[in-house]
Design a protein around this motif. Structure first.
Motif, PDB file in Angstrom:
ATOM      1  N   THR A  29       0.984  -1.414   0.075  1.00 35.77           N
ATOM      2  CA  THR A  29      -0.358  -0.273   0.283  1.00 35.77           C
ATOM      3  C   THR A  29       0.724   1.302   0.386  1.00 35.77           C
ATOM      4  O   THR A  29       2.094   1.403   1.066  1.00 35.77           O
ATOM      5  CB  THR A  29      -1.723   0.111   1.297  1.00 35.77           C
ATOM      6  N   LEU A  30       0.476   2.073  -0.539  1.00 41.18           N
ATOM      7  CA  LEU A  30       1.694   3.297  -0.683  1.00 41.18           C
ATOM      8  C   LEU A  30       0.880   4.486  -0.206  1.00 41.18           C
ATOM      9  O   LEU A  30      -0.771   4.745  -0.286  1.00 41.18           O
ATOM     10  CB  LEU A  30       1.436   3.123  -2.762  1.00 41.18           C
ATOM     11  N   THR A  31       1.905   5.447   0.478  1.00 37.85           N
ATOM     12  CA  THR A  31       1.194   6.228   1.010  1.00 37.85           C
ATOM     13  C   THR A  31       0.656   7.663   0.494  1.00 37.85           C
ATOM     14  O   THR A  31       1.070   7.358  -1.154  1.00 37.85           O
ATOM     15  CB  THR A  31       2.104   6.962   1.809  1.00 37.85           C
ATOM     16  N   PRO A  32       0.239   8.694   0.784  1.00 38.52           N
ATOM     17  CA  PRO A  32      -0.343   9.839   0.165  1.00 38.52           C
ATOM     18  C   PRO A  32       0.445  10.250  -1.029  1.00 38.52           C
ATOM     19  O   PRO A  32       0.784   9.962  -1.871  1.00 38.52           O
ATOM     20  CB  PRO A  32      -1.463  10.491   0.485  1.00 38.52           C
ATOM     21  N   THR A  33       1.580  10.403   0.201  1.00 37.83           N
ATOM     22  CA  THR A  33       3.155  11.272  -0.717  1.00 37.83           C
ATOM     23  C   THR A  33       3.040  10.161  -1.874  1.00 37.83           C
ATOM     24  O   THR A  33       3.999  10.339  -3.098  1.00 37.83           O
ATOM     25  CB  THR A  33       4.181  11.376   0.991  1.00 37.83           C
ATOM     26  N   GLN A  34       3.834   8.870  -1.086  1.00 34.48           N
ATOM     27  CA  GLN A  34       4.472   8.031  -2.007  1.00 34.48           C
ATOM     28  C   GLN A  34       3.545   7.648  -2.932  1.00 34.48           C
ATOM     29  O   GLN A  34       4.066   7.838  -4.452  1.00 34.48           O
ATOM     30  CB  GLN A  34       4.321   6.873  -1.755  1.00 34.48           C
TER      31      GLN A  34
END
Length: 289
Positions: A29-34
Motif C-alpha cells: 500500500t502506497l502512502t499519499p506522498t508515495q
C-alpha cells in the motif's frame, strides 16, 4: 506482477483437492506522498520530450453576452524546438489563409498562450517572467526514480497530499504547496490507478491583460492529458479567470476560455530558422500551409 505458490503446508492442502493455484504477492500500500511521487516519476520517465513537435492550437472563448468572441478566439499552427522551446507559429484564418509566421516560446503562467503540449506540468513557475527573447535551458535526461523494497521511497519537497480517492479507474489527489504557492501551481492530480499515467490536472495560472494597468488575474486551469506515440501531452485546457491581487473579480469577455491542442506530431526535423526571429523573413515559405 509475478505470482508464486503458497507455502508447502498450504500447497499440500490444495493438492488433496487436486488444485495447485498460484497466489499473487500482496501489493504494498502506497502512502499519499508515495502516490504523488510515483505519479510524478511515471510522468518524468517519459522525459525529455522529443526534440521537435508540431501541433494546432485552437483557442475559443465567449463574450459577456454569450456570443462567440471573435477577437479572443483563433487558431495557430505551431512548430516547436523543445531544446530551448523556440517556436514559430502561423495564424490560420478560415482554413484558406495563413498569416506570416511569428516567433514565440509557448509557456504556462506567462503573458502568452500556454504550451507546448509536451510541457513539464510539474515544473514550478519561473522566479521571474521569462520573455520570449530568452532561451530556456534544455532539460536533462532523467531516469525513473529508484524503488526501495518495491515501494517508491523519496522525499516530497513541493506538495503535501491533503486528500486521496479512487474514482473508477483513476486515483485522485488533492495537493497543497508545502511552500511558495505562487510557484508550485498544482492543486489536483488525476492519474490511472494502475499505470500512474497522468489523466487530468487542476493548476493555478494567470491571465495577463494588456493596458494602462497591466492587470493580472488568477486563472484556474483544468488540464486534460493524453498520450501521443507514448509521450504524455496536454490535449485541452479549460480556464476560468478569478480575481486580481486587489480582490477585483474578472468580469470581461473571455472569463472562461478553452485551448485545444490537436494534430500533435513529433517530426524528425523542422524547417530551418526556428531559433531566432532574425531568420523569420527568409523562411516564411518553408513552413507548411
Amino acid at each position: 506482477m509475478r505470482s508464486r505458490s503458497r507455502s508447502d503446508r498450504v500447497g499440500r492442502s490444495l493438492t488433496r483437492r487436486g488444485d495447485r493455484r498460484a497466489h499473487p504477492e500482496p501489493v504494498p500500500t502506497l502512502t499519499p506522498t508515495q502516490l504523488l511521487v510515483r505519479i510524478r516519476a511515471q510522468f518524468r520517465s517519459h522525459r525529455p520530450p522529443p526534440p521537435f513537435e508540431t501541433y494546432t492550437l485552437e483557442r475559443k472563448q465567449l463574450r459577456n453576452d454569450g456570443f462567440p468572441d471573435v477577437t479572443g478566439s483563433y487558431t495557430y499552427h505551431v512548430w516547436v524546438r523543445n531544446g530551448d522551446r523556440a517556436a514559430l507559429k502561423r495564424e490560420v484564418f478560415r482554413d484558406d489563409y495563413e498569416y506570416p509566421p511569428e516567433f514565440d516560446r509557448p509557456a504556462f503562467d506567462e503573458a502568452r498562450d500556454p504550451g507546448p503540449p509536451t510541457a513539464d506540468v510539474f515544473e514550478p513557475k519561473p522566479l521571474k517572467p521569462h520573455p520570449v527573447s530568452e532561451a530556456y535551458t534544455p532539460e536533462p535526461t532523467t531516469t525513473e526514480a529508484p524503488l526501495i523494497g518495491r515501494v517508491l521511497s523519496l522525499v516530497e519537497f513541493d506538495y503535501r497530499v491533503t486528500y486521496v480517492s479512487i474514482e473508477n479507474d483513476l486515483v485522485h489527489l488533492t495537493v497543497a504547496p508545502i511552500s511558495d504557492p505562487d510557484r508550485n501551481r498544482l492543486r489536483e492530480i488525476y492519474a490511472d490507478k494502475t499505470t500512474f499515467e497522468l489523466k487530468k490536472l487542476v493548476a493555478a495560472d494567470r491571465l495577463f491583460l494588456t493596458g494602462p494597468d497591466n492587470d493580472v488575474f488568477a486563472d484556474r486551469f483544468t488540464i486534460t492529458m493524453g498520450l501521443v506515440d507514448g509521450v504524455p501531452v496536454v490535449t485541452q485546457i479549460h480556464g476560468i479567470a478569478g480575481s486580481d491581487d486587489r480582490g477585483r473579480e474578472y468580469q470581461d469577455d473571455g472569463k472562461e476560455v478553452d485551448f485545444y491542442f490537436r494534430d500533435i506530431t513529433f517530426p524528425a526535423t523542422l524547417p530551418t530558422g526556428t531559433s531566432t526571429r532574425v531568420n523569420m523573413e527568409r523562411i516564411k515559405n518553408d513552413y507548411p500551409r
